[in-house]
Design a protein around this motif. Structure first.
Motif, mmCIF file in Angstrom:
data_model
loop_
_atom_site.group_PDB
_atom_site.id
_atom_site.type_symbol
_atom_site.label_atom_id
_atom_site.label_comp_id
_atom_site.label_asym_id
_atom_site.label_seq_id
_atom_site.Cartn_x
_atom_site.Cartn_y
_atom_site.Cartn_z
ATOM 1 N N PHE A 7 -0.843 -8.359 1.887
ATOM 2 C CA PHE A 7 -0.089 -7.147 2.208
ATOM 3 C C PHE A 7 1.152 -7.039 1.323
ATOM 4 C CE2 PHE A 7 -1.343 -5.679 6.740
ATOM 5 C CZ PHE A 7 -2.691 -5.782 6.415
ATOM 6 N N GLY A 33 -2.081 -10.010 6.111
ATOM 7 C CA GLY A 33 -2.204 -9.252 7.347
ATOM 8 C C GLY A 33 -2.740 -10.104 8.477
ATOM 9 N N VAL A 67 3.963 -3.824 -1.951
ATOM 10 C CA VAL A 67 3.742 -3.792 -0.503
ATOM 11 C C VAL A 67 2.592 -2.839 -0.216
ATOM 12 C CG1 VAL A 67 4.745 -3.209 1.739
ATOM 13 C CG2 VAL A 67 6.161 -4.307 -0.004
ATOM 14 N N ILE A 83 5.165 1.210 7.057
ATOM 15 C CA ILE A 83 5.698 -0.024 7.644
ATOM 16 C C ILE A 83 6.581 0.294 8.851
ATOM 17 C CG2 ILE A 83 5.668 -1.175 5.396
ATOM 18 C CD1 ILE A 83 8.746 -0.867 5.350
ATOM 19 N N ARG A 159 1.166 -0.831 9.440
ATOM 20 C CA ARG A 159 0.285 -1.884 8.934
ATOM 21 C C ARG A 159 1.072 -3.176 8.729
ATOM 22 N NH1 ARG A 159 -2.714 -0.174 3.737
ATOM 23 N NH2 ARG A 159 -3.750 -2.172 4.140
ATOM 24 N N LEU A 160 2.369 -3.024 8.435
ATOM 25 C CA LEU A 160 3.236 -4.182 8.192
ATOM 26 C C LEU A 160 4.515 -3.981 8.996
ATOM 27 C CD1 LEU A 160 3.915 -6.786 6.512
ATOM 28 C CD2 LEU A 160 4.968 -5.243 4.833
ATOM 29 N N THR A 186 -0.543 -8.902 15.913
ATOM 30 C CA THR A 186 -1.312 -9.497 14.811
ATOM 31 C C THR A 186 -2.814 -9.484 15.109
ATOM 32 O OG1 THR A 186 -1.097 -11.766 15.672
ATOM 33 C CG2 THR A 186 0.612 -10.979 14.149
ATOM 34 N N GLY A 191 0.287 -7.058 9.829
ATOM 35 C CA GLY A 191 1.018 -8.165 9.229
ATOM 36 C C GLY A 191 2.456 -8.150 9.707
#
Length: 576
Positions: A7, A33, A67, A83, A159-160, A186, A191
């Motif tokens: 990620f 991730g 990223v 993010i 996603r992060l 998670t 991630g």
């Protein structure tokens, strides 16, 4: 995992601010991730700088950060849309309610109106904040603030998720709740980057990037790092008395890398190739055995060891007599009400001279209220508090002159220089003339302030701020020291240096009342009162509290285990 696309890719990154050494010095690493990656290191290590580079809020001077496949320089907006980011300092609006903060952040994140009700319900359930939607954010406890910050970061499922020191100032129960929430994320493939100066949190991560002074010291699983001190960590047990002196003497041994007090035992890390410690010269010690290494043991070993057991501050302290005196700090039925709310309810204990007494409890439990009543900052509704024999109601000024106070948040004057703060607090504590000059000079030498005397206090790194706060608190050689979460956020070496000073002062007869969320620091206490919902639910030594919760399933509980079990037991009694 090695076949997965990272990620985050960090390639030979350098970041500078002015003429100072690089905040990040050729850092490289990857973040995957579906895992929690710990960004670990003390204050000033470069953690926040690296997180801000990942968000696109900063750009590297050299190297490259990618990223989610986007370059942080060319595609910052794409990254920020994908993010979630929770900054280090509470980034919400304290004069807005929980619900109003959620509404505002939903607007900022562009959450469609039709999705808001379901999203809010899910997040409020997830964070257990449904009962508090109308409460102002500024009135939330530290743990609840962090949960609200997490909820706002998750309004659009990222996603992060980047979390910058979410555990700072948060009690063990709230920290455990946060960890459970993040672990559940998670499982959905998100991630997570969890930045922390708490090395016990590092052990819970799937992998870590360990930073110190802008340099990457280690990357890999926590177990890989702790393996470097396997078979070199020992527990010297059965030391009911004099363990502070014994720890100091062990730390004077060249073969000892590090040592801390653990209840009635001492935990030691030895140098490679040396013999195990022996109780020789420590006649009250009953046994030595290897014990499971911790991430912190390996980190201290990697840095070359702790600061040693000698405290120049304690060596200059005038001893207080310890025989035949009444307790130095006394609480008799201390109660504080704010309207219909009872923050502290009939708290009772006493602290003999030359002991460390800990007030522990979840955020909002009433320990800070009790603490403030005993150092004269808050007038009790009922009950009595005494310091050095002086009643805090009738003789508040005399009592305050006998104590030194170190606040939870840096409470000195940021716009004054280091030297001006020392001079001001010396005057506040009644020092003048030659005595004032002598004590300021002594603190300057002991804490290494000579080159910093003209620097504004607000510009000091956190560790030096804490040293200055301690120096100001002990200028007048107080009989009692009140320490409110004194080491929150500082690095392990500074924490050990701090406790070396405190242990040495206690050996000279100084009496200490401390609040802390570090359960390993609670082990330094002679006795502990665990406060919950305004009442003391347990009172005893660290080993006594751990023994209360020991069971066949948990034969050797930690202090954190004891804290959580005793609080949960109190809740069950109230519910019955």
């Amino acid at each position: 995992m090695s076949d997965e696309v990272p990620f985050v890719r960090i390639a030979d990154v350098v970041k500078r601010f002015g003429d100072a050494p690089p905040a990040l010095d050729h850092i490289a690493g990857e973040i995957l991730g579906g895992r929690i990656t710990g960004l670990v290191g003390p204050d000033g290590a470069g953690k926040t700088t690296l997180i801000r580079l990942m968000t696109g809020l900063m750009v590297p001077d050299e190297g490259k950060v990618e990223v989610l496949g986007f370059d942080t320089v060319a595609n910052a907006a794409d990254i920020q849309a994908a993010i979630g980011y929770m900054p280090q300092r509470f980034g919400l609006y304290e004069d807005l309610s929980v619900q109003e903060n959620l509404n505002l952040y939903a607007d900022l994140r562009g959450l469609p109106l039709g999705e808001r009700t379901a999203t809010f319900d899910e997040l409020l359930e997830f964070t257990d904040l449904k009962r508090f939607t109308s409460r102002l954010a500024g009135k939330l406890s530290g743990g609840m603030k962090q949960k609200l910050g997490l909820a706002c970061a998750l309004l659009r499922k990222p996603r992060l998720l980047l979390l910058d020191e979410p555990g700072v100032g948060v009690d063990p129960i709230s920290r455990r709740d946060l960890w459970k929430m993040v672990e559940n994320l998670t499982k959905e493939g998100i991630g997570v980057v969890w930045s922390t100066a708490y090395l016990d949190e590092a052990e819970a991560c799937d992998s870590v990037l360990l930073l110190n002074e802008g340099k990457l010291l280690f990357t890999g699983s926590p177990a890989e790092l702790t393996a470097r001190v396997a078979d070199r960590v020992f527990k010297v047990s059965g030391i009911p008395h004099g363990r502070r002196q014994k720890l100091a003497s062990y730390l004077d041994d060249d073969d000892v890398v590090d040592g801390v007090i653990q209840g009635e035992a001492i935990r030691l890390v030895m140098k490679p190739g040396t013999k195990p410690p022996t109780p020789e010269g420590h006649s009250s010690a009953s046994g030595v055995a290897t014990t499971t290494p911790r991430f912190e043991d390996a980190f201290i070993d990697m840095l070359g060891g702790g600061p040693g057991g000698r405290s120049k501050l304690a060596e200059t302290q005038t001893p207080f007599p310890t025989d035949g005196e009444r307790p130095v700090i006394e609480a008799r039925g201390l109660t504080k009400r704010f309207g219909d709310f009872t923050a502290a309810d009939a708290i009772t204990f006493d602290i003999p001279r030359g002991q460390i007494f800990g007030l522990l409890g979840p955020n909002g439990a009433g320990k800070s209220t009790t603490f403030k009543m005993l150092c004269g900052l808050l007038k009790p509704t009922a009950g009595e508090g005494r310091v050095a024999g002086f009643d805090l109601r009738r003789d508040a000024a005399e009592a305050r002159n006998r104590l030194g106070y170190m606040a939870q948040k840096f409470s000195l004057y940021g716009d004054l220089s280091v030297g001006q703060n020392l001079s001001f607090f010396a005057g506040v504590y009644g020092l003048a003339g030659a005595r004032k000059r002598e004590r300021i000079q002594l603190m300057t030498e002991i804490f290494g302030f000579a080159r910093l005397l003209d620097m504004s206090a607000k510009d000091l790194p956190l560790g030096l701020k804490q040293r200055l706060a301690l120096a100001c608190a002990v200028l007048h050689e107080p009989e009692a020291l009140f320490l409110d979460e004194p080491t929150s956020g500082v690095d392990p070496i500074t924490r050990r240096e701090f406790w070396t000073h405190i242990n040495g002062l206690v050996e000279k007869g100084v009496t200490v009342l401390v609040t802390t969320h570090f359960m390993d620091e609670a082990e330094y206490c002679d006795r502990i009162s665990l406060i919950y919902r305004g009442r003391s639910i347990a009172l005893g030594s660290p080993d006594e509290l751990k023994a209360q919760v020991a069971s066949p399933d948990l034969p050797d509980p930690t202090m954190e285990d004891a804290f959580i079990a005793l609080v949960q037991g109190s809740e069950e009694k109230e519910a019955a």
